[in-house]
Design a protein around this motif. Sequence first.
Motif, short mmCIF file in Angstrom:
data_model
loop_
_atom_site.label_atom_id
_atom_site.label_comp_id
_atom_site.label_asym_id
_atom_site.label_seq_id
_atom_site.Cartn_x
_atom_site.Cartn_y
_atom_site.Cartn_z
N ASP A 219 -4.24 -17.38 -11.22
CA ASP A 219 -4.21 -18.57 -12.08
C ASP A 219 -4.15 -18.09 -13.53
N ALA A 220 -3.07 -18.48 -14.23
CA ALA A 220 -2.88 -18.01 -15.60
C ALA A 220 -3.55 -18.90 -16.63
N GLY A 221 -4.21 -19.94 -16.17
CA GLY A 221 -4.83 -20.91 -17.12
C GLY A 221 -6.06 -20.37 -17.79
N LYS A 222 -6.51 -21.10 -18.81
CA LYS A 222 -7.73 -20.73 -19.54
C LYS A 222 -8.92 -21.03 -18.63
N LYS A 223 -9.90 -20.12 -18.57
CA LYS A 223 -11.02 -20.37 -17.66
C LYS A 223 -11.97 -21.43 -18.22
N ALA A 224 -12.64 -22.12 -17.28
CA ALA A 224 -13.46 -23.28 -17.66
C ALA A 224 -14.76 -22.87 -18.34
N VAL A 225 -15.31 -21.71 -17.98
CA VAL A 225 -16.58 -21.26 -18.58
C VAL A 225 -16.34 -19.88 -19.20
N SER A 226 -16.65 -19.76 -20.49
CA SER A 226 -16.38 -18.50 -21.19
C SER A 226 -17.37 -17.42 -20.75
N SER A 227 -17.02 -16.15 -21.04
CA SER A 227 -17.94 -15.05 -20.72
C SER A 227 -19.23 -15.19 -21.52
N SER A 228 -19.12 -15.63 -22.78
CA SER A 228 -20.34 -15.77 -23.60
C SER A 228 -21.30 -16.74 -22.93
#
Length: 369
Positions: A219-228
Amino acid sequence: MLKPVIEPSVNAEDFAGQASWAAPSNIAIVKYWGKHGVQLPRNPSVSMTLSKALTGTRLHWRPGTGRLVAFSASGEADAQFADRVAAYLSKMALEHPALARLDFGVETENAFPHSSGIASSASGFAALALGLASAVVAESQGAEASLPEDGPAFRSFAGRLARLGSGSASRSLCGPWMAWGQTEAFADNAEKPTDDHAVPLDHVHADFRTWRDAIAIVDAGKKAVSSSAGHRLMEGNPFAETRFANARQRTLALDRALREGDTDTFVQIAEAEALELHALMMSSKPSYILMRPGTLAVIQAVQEFRADTDLPLCFTLDAGPNVHLLYPASAAAQVEEFIHDAVRRYCDDGRVLMDAAGEGPTRLGPAKA
Ligand code: PMV
């Protein structure tokens, strides 16, 4: 307070000095997940530096007060990205007096496809931190003025600055294998890993120096929850202490496996870490899932391939749905045929990025002092 204006393009003639660096991303085998204090890790982590997933950044500077005054990403203005870089630069100005006396222009570009779902923060902050370290060398009169840019002291300094942007970026300063965070492992390494910055590993078996990483873009989309946000959620995670102890234990086991060329142990650690990382996401409050059905399909295909062929192909995951397929160069022909036949079908547009262990960043041009 008025926000300073950040010019949407960079005119080199407006600046007095510049340095350009290309820095790679890295893939962790033992994961960094959970932090405290000023971006300090809760546990040690170990990673392989990549060679093709690069960010190239040209940093320009002139006398000033630690501000970002001009910014472009892939030749375009990107206000959100510019704000993040501006916040980082003003933090770095507090870290070093030479940086507090400069204003900056930043031009940055990723070598990997835009919106491929590959985190660019490790390569991005590593390249930017190297530029800042070059600026300190060029603009300081003290001991730093004579730091050779290919030496360990320069790399440690840049590694610390990179860590303050994104923890994993500290592990992109050298290669092909890096460790970050206090540990009893790697006791005979020339530089001991510390929480302050990552260090290159000296005693890695020749076989592991040429491993490959094929990144299946599920999935190339932006992830829903950031690493921070993910790191923050570890604070209330009921399994946190067990997790940190597991990572410490696996770092010791991975030290032995890397130096002995023990692929069975390596495979077992890599997959256990990937699944534990995602189990931690699922068990945090609120719980979240970043894997997709395609992620599980690829994982299953990898495990079946390994059972059928006995080849040491394994998977790992970052904080996202894409699957990193790790394998030795000696198995490349069979593995790459398998990727073509059985993995591409689960990928966004059939995309798999072929990468391999790399030696770390390169300086792209001389500084203009
Ligand atoms: O460096 P950050 O804050 O983007 O965190 C990276 C976290 C993982 O990629 C999931 C694991 C790691 O060690 O790289």
